[in-house]
Design a protein around this motif. Structure first.
Motif, PDB file in Angstrom:
ATOM      1  N   THR A 217      40.890  51.304  50.892  1.00 37.48           N
ATOM      2  CA  THR A 217      39.484  51.201  50.485  1.00 37.48           C
ATOM      3  C   THR A 217      38.965  52.527  49.937  1.00 37.48           C
ATOM      4  OG1 THR A 217      39.118  49.497  52.155  1.00 37.48           O
ATOM      5  CG2 THR A 217      37.167  50.584  51.261  1.00 37.48           C
ATOM      6  N   THR A 218      39.357  53.625  50.566  1.00 37.56           N
ATOM      7  CA  THR A 218      38.885  54.937  50.093  1.00 37.56           C
ATOM      8  C   THR A 218      39.619  55.408  48.842  1.00 37.56           C
ATOM      9  OG1 THR A 218      40.441  56.011  51.615  1.00 37.56           O
ATOM     10  CG2 THR A 218      38.174  55.662  52.397  1.00 37.56           C
ATOM     11  N   ASN A 219      40.640  54.646  48.435  1.00 39.60           N
ATOM     12  CA  ASN A 219      41.390  54.997  47.214  1.00 39.60           C
ATOM     13  C   ASN A 219      41.361  53.855  46.198  1.00 39.60           C
ATOM     14  OD1 ASN A 219      42.919  57.732  47.679  1.00 39.60           O
ATOM     15  ND2 ASN A 219      43.105  56.595  49.607  1.00 39.60           N
ATOM     16  N   ALA A 220      40.229  53.159  46.142  1.00 38.31           N
ATOM     17  CA  ALA A 220      40.095  52.001  45.260  1.00 38.31           C
ATOM     18  C   ALA A 220      40.145  52.377  43.782  1.00 38.31           C
ATOM     19  CB  ALA A 220      38.793  51.267  45.565  1.00 38.31           C
ATOM     20  N   HIS A 221      39.886  53.644  43.479  1.00 43.59           N
ATOM     21  CA  HIS A 221      39.884  54.072  42.075  1.00 43.59           C
ATOM     22  C   HIS A 221      41.293  54.374  41.564  1.00 43.59           C
ATOM     23  CE1 HIS A 221      39.859  57.587  44.646  1.00 43.59           C
ATOM     24  NE2 HIS A 221      40.280  58.341  43.635  1.00 43.59           N
ATOM     25  N   LYS A 222      42.286  54.292  42.444  1.00 46.36           N
ATOM     26  CA  LYS A 222      43.660  54.607  42.052  1.00 46.36           C
ATOM     27  C   LYS A 222      44.442  53.325  41.756  1.00 46.36           C
ATOM     28  CE  LYS A 222      43.614  58.829  44.857  1.00 46.36           C
ATOM     29  NZ  LYS A 222      44.243  59.596  45.966  1.00 46.36           N
ATOM     30  N   HIS A 223      45.668  53.476  41.257  1.00 50.17           N
ATOM     31  CA  HIS A 223      46.558  52.341  40.994  1.00 50.17           C
ATOM     32  C   HIS A 223      47.469  52.182  42.211  1.00 50.17           C
ATOM     33  CE1 HIS A 223      48.707  49.821  37.820  1.00 50.17           C
ATOM     34  NE2 HIS A 223      49.466  49.700  38.903  1.00 50.17           N
ATOM     35  N   TRP A 224      47.524  50.945  42.756  1.00 49.75           N
ATOM     36  CA  TRP A 224      48.299  50.716  43.976  1.00 49.75           C
ATOM     37  C   TRP A 224      49.662  50.121  43.627  1.00 49.75           C
ATOM     38  CZ3 TRP A 224      44.120  47.682  47.265  1.00 49.75           C
ATOM     39  CH2 TRP A 224      43.037  48.531  47.496  1.00 49.75           C
ATOM     40  N   LEU A 225      50.681  50.611  44.339  1.00 48.42           N
ATOM     41  CA  LEU A 225      52.020  50.035  44.287  1.00 48.42           C
ATOM     42  C   LEU A 225      52.397  49.647  45.717  1.00 48.42           C
ATOM     43  CD1 LEU A 225      53.795  52.686  41.999  1.00 48.42           C
ATOM     44  CD2 LEU A 225      52.994  50.429  41.320  1.00 48.42           C
ATOM     45  N   VAL A 226      52.806  48.414  45.916  1.00 51.37           N
ATOM     46  CA  VAL A 226      53.067  47.920  47.273  1.00 51.37           C
ATOM     47  C   VAL A 226      54.468  47.331  47.335  1.00 51.37           C
ATOM     48  CG1 VAL A 226      52.302  46.365  49.119  1.00 51.37           C
ATOM     49  CG2 VAL A 226      50.626  47.367  47.541  1.00 51.37           C
ATOM     50  N   CYS A 227      55.245  47.718  48.365  1.00 51.82           N
ATOM     51  CA  CYS A 227      56.555  47.112  48.599  1.00 51.82           C
ATOM     52  C   CYS A 227      56.783  46.996  50.101  1.00 51.82           C
ATOM     53  CB  CYS A 227      57.666  47.947  47.962  1.00 51.82           C
ATOM     54  SG  CYS A 227      59.290  47.152  48.111  1.00 51.82           S
ATOM     55  N   GLY A 228      57.067  45.777  50.544  1.00 55.99           N
ATOM     56  CA  GLY A 228      57.292  45.560  51.969  1.00 55.99           C
ATOM     57  C   GLY A 228      57.172  44.097  52.312  1.00 55.99           C
ATOM     58  N   PRO A 229      56.927  43.777  53.581  1.00 62.23           N
ATOM     59  CA  PRO A 229      56.811  42.375  54.004  1.00 62.23           C
ATOM     60  C   PRO A 229      55.659  41.651  53.301  1.00 62.23           C
ATOM     61  CG  PRO A 229      57.037  43.852  55.885  1.00 62.23           C
ATOM     62  CD  PRO A 229      56.806  44.724  54.691  1.00 62.23           C
ATOM     63  N   TYR A 233      51.773  42.786  51.681  1.00 64.25           N
ATOM     64  CA  TYR A 233      51.346  42.539  50.302  1.00 64.25           C
ATOM     65  C   TYR A 233      50.062  41.704  50.255  1.00 64.25           C
ATOM     66  CZ  TYR A 233      50.876  39.810  46.092  1.00 64.25           C
ATOM     67  OH  TYR A 233      50.350  39.167  45.000  1.00 64.25           O
ATOM     68  N   LYS A 234      50.015  40.640  51.075  1.00 69.54           N
ATOM     69  CA  LYS A 234      48.838  39.765  51.048  1.00 69.54           C
ATOM     70  C   LYS A 234      47.573  40.529  51.407  1.00 69.54           C
ATOM     71  CE  LYS A 234      51.309  35.457  52.069  1.00 69.54           C
ATOM     72  NZ  LYS A 234      51.537  34.374  53.063  1.00 69.54           N
ATOM     73  N   GLN A 235      47.685  41.405  52.384  1.00 70.27           N
ATOM     74  CA  GLN A 235      46.517  42.193  52.773  1.00 70.27           C
ATOM     75  C   GLN A 235      46.081  43.100  51.627  1.00 70.27           C
ATOM     76  OE1 GLN A 235      47.246  45.359  55.529  1.00 70.27           O
ATOM     77  NE2 GLN A 235      45.173  45.287  56.374  1.00 70.27           N
ATOM     78  N   ALA A 236      47.039  43.794  51.013  1.00 73.56           N
ATOM     79  CA  ALA A 236      46.704  44.711  49.921  1.00 73.56           C
ATOM     80  C   ALA A 236      46.193  43.942  48.698  1.00 73.56           C
ATOM     81  CB  ALA A 236      47.928  45.543  49.548  1.00 73.56           C
ATOM     82  N   PRO A 246      43.754  47.863  40.266  1.00 77.25           N
ATOM     83  CA  PRO A 246      45.065  47.441  39.746  1.00 77.25           C
ATOM     84  C   PRO A 246      46.150  47.584  40.809  1.00 77.25           C
ATOM     85  CG  PRO A 246      44.443  49.569  38.836  1.00 77.25           C
ATOM     86  CD  PRO A 246      43.236  49.070  39.583  1.00 77.25           C
ATOM     87  N   ILE A 247      47.035  46.591  40.880  1.00 77.69           N
ATOM     88  CA  ILE A 247      48.075  46.595  41.900  1.00 77.69           C
ATOM     89  C   ILE A 247      49.363  46.000  41.327  1.00 77.69           C
ATOM     90  CG2 ILE A 247      47.256  44.374  42.818  1.00 77.69           C
ATOM     91  CD1 ILE A 247      48.264  45.224  45.561  1.00 77.69           C
ATOM     92  N   ASP A 248      50.492  46.635  41.625  1.00 76.92           N
ATOM     93  CA  ASP A 248      51.823  46.087  41.336  1.00 76.92           C
ATOM     94  C   ASP A 248      52.549  45.977  42.668  1.00 76.92           C
ATOM     95  OD1 ASP A 248      51.583  46.013  38.496  1.00 76.92           O
ATOM     96  OD2 ASP A 248      51.856  48.192  38.472  1.00 76.92           O
ATOM     97  N   SER A 249      53.429  44.987  42.782  1.00 74.21           N
ATOM     98  CA  SER A 249      54.047  44.794  44.093  1.00 74.21           C
ATOM     99  C   SER A 249      55.437  44.203  43.992  1.00 74.21           C
ATOM    100  CB  SER A 249      53.183  43.862  44.949  1.00 74.21           C
ATOM    101  OG  SER A 249      53.218  42.554  44.417  1.00 74.21           O
ATOM    102  N   GLU A 250      56.189  44.420  45.065  1.00 74.75           N
ATOM    103  CA  GLU A 250      57.430  43.707  45.310  1.00 74.75           C
ATOM    104  C   GLU A 250      57.443  43.420  46.806  1.00 74.75           C
ATOM    105  OE1 GLU A 250      61.424  44.116  43.171  1.00 74.75           O
ATOM    106  OE2 GLU A 250      61.588  45.490  44.863  1.00 74.75           O
ATOM    107  N   HIS A 251      57.583  42.145  47.168  1.00 70.60           N
ATOM    108  CA  HIS A 251      57.496  41.803  48.582  1.00 70.60           C
ATOM    109  C   HIS A 251      58.508  40.728  48.914  1.00 70.60           C
ATOM    110  CE1 HIS A 251      54.662  39.323  46.294  1.00 70.60           C
ATOM    111  NE2 HIS A 251      54.923  38.364  47.151  1.00 70.60           N
TER     112      HIS A 251
END
Length: 347
Positions: A217-229, A233-236, A246-251
């Motif tokens: 939440t405090t880094n909403a201005h950044k681009h998120w990359l998520v990898c894990g269970p 991913y669903k939470q992010a 913006p968000i990219d992911s592999e889960h």
């Protein structure tokens, strides 16, 4: 020419492909060769105390070099069966270009059907791998980056970070969640922090540090990359949608399966680009014949192997033994395979 040879193979040799028919002969002078796969030779195997395995392999020259963050399908043969799992490459592309090597870091399960076999691999042994796959790579963005990793989901981020030049302008913060005393590659992360001026990381535990909501939440201005269970991913993803980030992911998630055989359930079967509605009561061969799909038919009892094909994904049950397959790529026989989840077969 290949189509003609494959057609002759089906009619004269009762085999799905011409190359596949000659596979045992080719393997006499080219170990590990399989049609549709790349060969790779084991160079190094190390088992770590926290149930993880480091595997360094050397792909054959024809293998196309990956992008940091991509994954491969790794295939081994055990007890006469081909088993495949997907793993993210944990090394930078430069290592593949300069030394023809790639590194995999794999969570080992003591009684797992696949990962428990990796500890038995020896240097010089041949494996099969796919081409590099996936779109989870460094984004082309001017924004600062938040990397959110869960457990073994750290591997693509290690490859991405190691591929960055020392003078990279990207400002990157890695949030790495794992169970207590289970964080991988802490020494390498510290080395990266020393070599990359704009990189920092935090080793987090859910029970002690809470979930990632506050950090994200405090880094909403950044681009998120998520990898894990999948839960991570669903939470992010929900938070990214709420904050318009913006968000990219592999889960990773398990394939839903129908384990009861007495009740009829509708499933889907994908074959040669076509998808059919099937049920969990008949074999895959029966379903393909009912939908008038081209298929080689043999004894119908799992003896002659003429109806074998590659299952790309999904779970099937061996009607002779009740044994369930893996959810990933695997060689099966259509006449004895009953679907218990949605199934995709090789084209």
């Amino acid at each position: 020419m290949r189509a003609l040879l494959n057609s002759l193979s089906k009619h004269l040799l009762h085999h799905q492909s011409w190359s596949g028919y000659w596979e045992p002969v080719v393997q006499c002078f080219k170990p590990g060769w399989r049609e549709g796969y790349f060969r790779a030779q084991v160079k190094h195997v190390q088992v770590f105390s926290e149930q993880s395995v480091e595997l360094v392999i050397e792909p054959e020259k024809a293998w196309p070099v990956h992008q940091a963050g991509q994954h491969i399908a790794l295939t081994i043969q055990t007890n006469g069966r081909l088993l495949t799992r997907v793993f993210t490459i944990a090394s930078e592309p430069q290592l593949a270009r300069q030394q023809r090597q790639i590194r995999l870091l794999i969570r080992s399960q003591e009684f797992g059907a696949f990962t428990s076999k990796l500890t038995n691999l020896r240097s010089g042994q041949w494996l099969n791998i796919s081409e590099p796959k996936g779109q989870f790579v460094m984004p082309n963005t001017a924004r600062s980056l938040i990397m959110l990793a869960g457990g073994s989901g750290i591997t693509p981020f290690i490859a991405m970070l190691k591929s960055l030049p020392a003078d990279s302008k990207h400002t990157i913060t890695l949030l790495y969640y794992a169970k207590p005393n289970s964080h991988w590659l802490k020494d390498e992360l510290e080395q990266l922090k020393q070599s990359l001026s704009n990189f920092d990381y935090h080793l987090l535990e859910r029970n002690k540090d809470g979930d990632a909501t506050t950090w994200l939440t405090t880094n909403a201005h950044k681009h998120w990359l998520v990898c894990g269970p999948a839960a991570l991913y669903k939470q992010a993803a929900a938070l990214a949608k709420q904050l318009n980030t913006p968000i990219d992911s592999e889960h990773f998630s398990a394939v839903p399966a129908v384990l009861a055989t007495s009740d009829k359930h509708e499933l889907t079967l994908t074959h040669q680009g076509k998808t059919f509605t099937i049920d969990n009561q008949q074999t895959l061969l029966t379903h393909l014949q009912a939908n008038k799909q081209p298929v080689t038919v043999g004894c119908g009892m799992g003896i002659c192997h003429q109806c074998q094909c590659v299952k790309k994904q999904g779970i099937v049950r061996d009607i002779r033994t009740g044994e369930l397959s893996d959810s990933s790529e695997q060689l099966i026989q259509l006449c004895i395979s009953q679907p218990v989840s949605d199934v995709e077969l090789s084209a």
